[in-house]
Motif scaffolding. Structure first.
Motif, PDB file in Angstrom:
ATOM      1  N   ALA A 125     -12.528  -4.969 -17.972  1.00 52.68           N
ATOM      2  CA  ALA A 125     -11.204  -5.891 -18.144  1.00 52.68           C
ATOM      3  C   ALA A 125     -10.071  -5.086 -17.944  1.00 52.68           C
ATOM      4  O   ALA A 125      -9.168  -5.025 -17.551  1.00 52.68           O
ATOM      5  N   ALA A 126     -10.601  -4.439 -19.346  1.00 54.56           N
ATOM      6  CA  ALA A 126      -9.346  -3.597 -19.246  1.00 54.56           C
ATOM      7  C   ALA A 126      -9.082  -1.952 -18.034  1.00 54.56           C
ATOM      8  O   ALA A 126      -8.480  -1.833 -17.610  1.00 54.56           O
ATOM      9  N   THR A 127     -10.404  -1.687 -17.827  1.00 57.74           N
ATOM     10  CA  THR A 127     -10.575  -0.458 -16.887  1.00 57.74           C
ATOM     11  C   THR A 127     -10.014  -0.955 -15.495  1.00 57.74           C
ATOM     12  O   THR A 127      -8.854  -0.764 -14.625  1.00 57.74           O
ATOM     13  N   ARG A 128     -10.701  -3.050 -15.377  1.00 61.18           N
ATOM     14  CA  ARG A 128      -9.669  -3.246 -13.427  1.00 61.18           C
ATOM     15  C   ARG A 128      -8.309  -3.261 -13.901  1.00 61.18           C
ATOM     16  O   ARG A 128      -7.579  -2.942 -12.976  1.00 61.18           O
ATOM     17  N   ALA A 129      -7.697  -3.502 -15.315  1.00 66.75           N
ATOM     18  CA  ALA A 129      -6.353  -3.444 -15.016  1.00 66.75           C
ATOM     19  C   ALA A 129      -5.659  -2.900 -15.249  1.00 66.75           C
ATOM     20  O   ALA A 129      -4.315  -2.571 -14.687  1.00 66.75           O
ATOM     21  N   ARG A 130      -5.887  -1.001 -15.828  1.00 67.06           N
ATOM     22  CA  ARG A 130      -5.824  -0.511 -15.632  1.00 67.06           C
ATOM     23  C   ARG A 130      -5.669   0.546 -13.806  1.00 67.06           C
ATOM     24  O   ARG A 130      -5.026   0.999 -13.643  1.00 67.06           O
ATOM     25  N   ILE A 131      -6.663   0.676 -13.374  1.00 67.51           N
ATOM     26  CA  ILE A 131      -7.105   0.612 -12.065  1.00 67.51           C
ATOM     27  C   ILE A 131      -5.521  -0.252 -11.597  1.00 67.51           C
ATOM     28  O   ILE A 131      -5.302   0.658 -10.335  1.00 67.51           O
ATOM     29  N   LEU A 132      -5.765  -1.151 -11.299  1.00 63.33           N
ATOM     30  CA  LEU A 132      -5.242  -2.202 -10.626  1.00 63.33           C
ATOM     31  C   LEU A 132      -2.752  -1.675 -10.854  1.00 63.33           C
ATOM     32  O   LEU A 132      -2.244  -1.691  -9.890  1.00 63.33           O
ATOM     33  N   GLY A 133      -3.154  -1.507 -12.580  1.00 68.03           N
ATOM     34  CA  GLY A 133      -1.990  -1.113 -13.025  1.00 68.03           C
ATOM     35  C   GLY A 133      -1.430   0.321 -11.783  1.00 68.03           C
ATOM     36  O   GLY A 133      -0.074   0.398 -11.633  1.00 68.03           O
ATOM     37  N   ALA A 134      -1.928   1.000 -11.869  1.00 66.93           N
ATOM     38  CA  ALA A 134      -1.941   2.602 -11.042  1.00 66.93           C
ATOM     39  C   ALA A 134      -1.810   2.308  -9.751  1.00 66.93           C
ATOM     40  O   ALA A 134      -0.649   2.832  -8.892  1.00 66.93           O
ATOM     41  N   ALA A 135      -2.817   1.814  -9.322  1.00 65.69           N
ATOM     42  CA  ALA A 135      -2.467   1.548  -7.656  1.00 65.69           C
ATOM     43  C   ALA A 135      -1.621   1.031  -7.293  1.00 65.69           C
ATOM     44  O   ALA A 135      -0.712   0.677  -6.153  1.00 65.69           O
ATOM     45  N   ILE A 136      -0.920   0.024  -7.896  1.00 62.09           N
ATOM     46  CA  ILE A 136       0.733  -1.271  -7.302  1.00 62.09           C
ATOM     47  C   ILE A 136       1.688   0.355  -7.831  1.00 62.09           C
ATOM     48  O   ILE A 136       2.329   0.355  -6.563  1.00 62.09           O
ATOM     49  N   ALA A 137       1.655   0.619  -8.673  1.00 60.53           N
ATOM     50  CA  ALA A 137       2.631   1.925  -8.294  1.00 60.53           C
ATOM     51  C   ALA A 137       2.120   2.984  -7.887  1.00 60.53           C
ATOM     52  O   ALA A 137       3.359   3.373  -6.900  1.00 60.53           O
ATOM     53  N   GLU A 138       0.902   3.184  -7.315  1.00 61.09           N
ATOM     54  CA  GLU A 138       0.948   4.427  -6.376  1.00 61.09           C
ATOM     55  C   GLU A 138       0.855   3.814  -4.854  1.00 61.09           C
ATOM     56  O   GLU A 138       1.986   4.432  -3.819  1.00 61.09           O
ATOM     57  N   PHE A 139       0.770   2.443  -4.475  1.00 62.52           N
ATOM     58  CA  PHE A 139       0.657   1.891  -2.423  1.00 62.52           C
ATOM     59  C   PHE A 139       2.356   1.233  -2.959  1.00 62.52           C
ATOM     60  O   PHE A 139       2.482   1.108  -1.704  1.00 62.52           O
ATOM     61  N   SER A 140       2.756   1.557  -4.247  1.00 61.42           N
ATOM     62  CA  SER A 140       4.373   0.633  -3.623  1.00 61.42           C
ATOM     63  C   SER A 140       5.509   1.779  -3.273  1.00 61.42           C
ATOM     64  O   SER A 140       6.205   2.173  -3.067  1.00 61.42           O
ATOM     65  N   ALA A 141       4.751   2.956  -3.968  1.00 68.13           N
ATOM     66  CA  ALA A 141       5.637   4.291  -3.851  1.00 68.13           C
ATOM     67  C   ALA A 141       5.071   5.108  -2.776  1.00 68.13           C
ATOM     68  O   ALA A 141       6.795   5.410  -2.018  1.00 68.13           O
ATOM     69  N   VAL A 142       4.164   5.023  -2.024  1.00 73.56           N
ATOM     70  CA  VAL A 142       3.883   5.436  -0.679  1.00 73.56           C
ATOM     71  C   VAL A 142       2.888   4.941   0.370  1.00 73.56           C
ATOM     72  O   VAL A 142       2.781   5.394   1.177  1.00 73.56           O
ATOM     73  N   GLY A 143       3.114   3.465   0.352  1.00 71.61           N
ATOM     74  CA  GLY A 143       1.888   2.724   0.896  1.00 71.61           C
ATOM     75  C   GLY A 143       0.441   2.743   0.723  1.00 71.61           C
ATOM     76  O   GLY A 143       0.341   3.579   0.051  1.00 71.61           O
ATOM     77  N   PHE A 144       0.246   2.777   2.380  1.00 74.29           N
ATOM     78  CA  PHE A 144      -1.067   2.504   2.053  1.00 74.29           C
ATOM     79  C   PHE A 144      -1.852   3.881   2.544  1.00 74.29           C
ATOM     80  O   PHE A 144      -2.669   4.579   1.828  1.00 74.29           O
ATOM     81  N   SER A 145      -0.977   4.135   3.466  1.00 77.26           N
ATOM     82  CA  SER A 145      -1.751   5.561   4.193  1.00 77.26           C
ATOM     83  C   SER A 145      -1.511   6.591   3.453  1.00 77.26           C
ATOM     84  O   SER A 145      -1.845   7.534   3.515  1.00 77.26           O
ATOM     85  N   GLY A 146      -0.357   6.676   2.105  1.00 78.09           N
ATOM     86  CA  GLY A 146       0.443   7.701   1.293  1.00 78.09           C
ATOM     87  C   GLY A 146      -0.639   7.842   0.045  1.00 78.09           C
ATOM     88  O   GLY A 146      -0.805   8.750  -0.805  1.00 78.09           O
ATOM     89  N   ALA A 147      -1.350   6.512  -0.427  1.00 78.04           N
ATOM     90  CA  ALA A 147      -1.868   6.035  -0.805  1.00 78.04           C
ATOM     91  C   ALA A 147      -2.986   7.452  -1.258  1.00 78.04           C
ATOM     92  O   ALA A 147      -4.190   7.595  -0.322  1.00 78.04           O
ATOM     93  N   ARG A 148      -3.297   7.302  -2.764  1.00 81.75           N
ATOM     94  CA  ARG A 148      -4.358   8.852  -2.960  1.00 81.75           C
ATOM     95  C   ARG A 148      -5.145   8.201  -4.112  1.00 81.75           C
ATOM     96  O   ARG A 148      -4.888   8.196  -5.187  1.00 81.75           O
ATOM     97  N   ILE A 149      -6.817   8.052  -3.917  1.00 75.92           N
ATOM     98  CA  ILE A 149      -7.038   7.085  -5.332  1.00 75.92           C
ATOM     99  C   ILE A 149      -7.711   8.345  -5.927  1.00 75.92           C
ATOM    100  O   ILE A 149      -7.528   7.420  -7.449  1.00 75.92           O
TER     101      ILE A 149
END
Length: 189
Positions: free
Chosen positions: A7-31
């Motif tokens: 659960a903690a790992t999923r939450a960290r991933i989701l938090g990082a994804a929110i930051a990444e997608f909000s900064a650069v969108g889907f196309s600009g985001a990098r896994i």
């Protein structure tokens, strides 16, 4: 213990994804960047979210659901609703950015919010009804109020700072919030 770590790992991933997608969108985001920022490896992202599309969908679900449910709509106080929505957007700038990226890149992706919006629109008075009377159709009224609540955060900084003030200072935000609340009050008065 294992479930808590997952659960903690999923939450960290989701938090990082929110930051990444909000900064650069889907196309600009990098896994790769999301993995690095979350302190996990790419494999775990794929295990928990399937692929980049699945992670974006989870991000949309998290952010958009919170955005549309965080501020309760009081049909008798649309001005207060606008002020509260503005406060939420100032405190959660990723919400407006993710919503914008959704509209630009994946307008049909994300959570189904039709029912949430239907309830909000149904709570508003029909054009000409009392509580308060308005000549605007409820859907248009809600669109205008929500658009006004987010306008400050999506306006070019050159305009926001034209009066010489810092557009992000607490004083300037408070001044704009008061103007927003008054403008909505006048629209529905």
């Amino acid at each position: 213990m294992q479930a808590r770590d997952a659960a903690a790992t999923r939450a960290r991933i989701l938090g990082a994804a929110i930051a990444e997608f909000s900064a650069v969108g889907f196309s600009g985001a990098r896994i790769d960047r999301i993995a690095e920022q979350s302190g996990t490896n790419k494999r775990m992202i794929y295990v928990y979210y399937g692929d980049k599309e699945g992670l974006f969908t989870a991000t949309l679900h998290e952010v958009i659901t919170k955005l549309v449910t965080a501020v309760a709509l009081d049909p008798d106080d649309l001005a207060g609703y606008a002020g509260s929505m503005f406060d939420y957007l100032v405190d959660h700038p990723e919400a407006l950015r993710i919503a914008a990226w959704r509209q630009l890149e994946r307008p049909t992706a994300g959570p189904e919010t039709t029912e949430i919006y239907a309830e909000k629109v149904a709570a508003l008075p029909a054009a000409g009804e009392a509580r308060p009377p308005t000549a605007l159709p409820p859907t248009d009224l809600l669109v205008l109020v929500q658009g006004m609540a987010g306008a400050w955060l999506s306006t070019p900084v050159e305009l926001l700072s034209h009066d010489g003030s810092d557009p992000r200072s607490p004083q300037r935000l408070a001044t704009h919030r008061a103007a927003l609340v008054e403008a909505v009050r006048r629209i529905v008065a």
